[in-house]
Write an enzyme that holds these catalytic residues in place. Sequence first.
Site, PDB file in Angstrom:
ATOM      1  N   SER A 164      -1.004   0.958  -2.934  1.00 10.60           N
ATOM      2  CA  SER A 164      -0.840   1.396  -4.317  1.00 10.60           C
ATOM      3  C   SER A 164      -2.169   1.270  -5.042  1.00 10.60           C
ATOM      4  O   SER A 164      -3.045   0.500  -4.633  1.00 10.60           O
ATOM      5  CB  SER A 164       0.211   0.527  -5.018  1.00 10.60           C
ATOM      6  OG  SER A 164       0.235   0.763  -6.408  1.00 10.60           O
ATOM      7  N   TYR A 177       3.785  -7.646  -7.598  1.00 10.92           N
ATOM      8  CA  TYR A 177       3.705  -6.350  -6.925  1.00 10.92           C
ATOM      9  C   TYR A 177       2.255  -5.953  -6.683  1.00 10.92           C
ATOM     10  O   TYR A 177       1.894  -5.480  -5.611  1.00 10.92           O
ATOM     11  CB  TYR A 177       4.411  -5.287  -7.771  1.00 10.92           C
ATOM     12  CG  TYR A 177       4.429  -3.917  -7.142  1.00 10.92           C
ATOM     13  CD1 TYR A 177       5.244  -3.646  -6.044  1.00 10.92           C
ATOM     14  CD2 TYR A 177       3.649  -2.883  -7.653  1.00 10.92           C
ATOM     15  CE1 TYR A 177       5.272  -2.386  -5.472  1.00 10.92           C
ATOM     16  CE2 TYR A 177       3.667  -1.622  -7.086  1.00 10.92           C
ATOM     17  CZ  TYR A 177       4.482  -1.382  -5.994  1.00 10.92           C
ATOM     18  OH  TYR A 177       4.492  -0.126  -5.418  1.00 10.92           O
TER      19      TYR A 177
END
Length: 281
Positions: A164, A177
């Site tokens: 990501s 995250y």
Amino acid sequence: MLELPLNVDYTGKVAVVTGAGGILCGTMARAFAQAGAKVAALDLNEESVKELAEEVKREGYICHGYKANVLDAEELEAVHQQILSDLGPCDILVNGAGGNHPRATTDNEYHHEKKEGQKTFFDLEPKGVDFVFQLNFQGTLLPVQVFAKDMAKRKSGCILNVSSMNAYIPLTKIPAYSAAKAAVSNFTQWLATHFAGTGIRCNAIAPGFLVSNQNRTLLFQEDGSPTARSNKILSGTPMGRFVEGEELLGAVFFLCDDRAASAITGVSLPIDAGFSAYSGV
């Protein structure tokens, strides 16, 4: 039917895609099938992957859906054996399972701006943080341990992890995250080095901001108007828009093609509409 971005022929290849019950990885599974691969779509949500498999089969392609918990090594091995029987040994592994959890997310972006009743960094639940790390990192490591055995034996194969943009620049509110995806990027480099002499390549894609069921309420109000967070994201994105899920497919196909990307291993490719290139001025 998808409009495929590249003319890549994966006929004869077996592609295993985890997280295929979701929109993004379900699209990847469908694309691999349209490109000729025999696809094993894995997800904890058995109904979703079974439905996906039936849709792909009706379109004339090969796709089997399997219930699989990427955090359960024994269950993954059982699914592995079933895939060997149904489709054959794995050639391409896409580790798409992952995600965030509200218990690992703060309500405030900056601590000095906290308001009464908000969940702050100090209120994050250890179990929630642990879940996010396990899902994203362990949920990548365990499938590699199971399916890369096929590749190592035949001295060929491709592993594609889903990292990501959070791995490059951590976003506010989601510390677990962001850190977990940084671990996925680091692990991708480790795998590329570890398997370098076996013929296995390992890379990652690093998607930018996409609208999904997981983040829709963070990005849009109930009336469909963008939230303040959404406006901040778009103002920091040179192309001024979110990334579409199908825009990931070109990078996926390229990195998984043994001819086009034969010397590429250990990279994480941003697909972010320019977000990582913009300094803010």
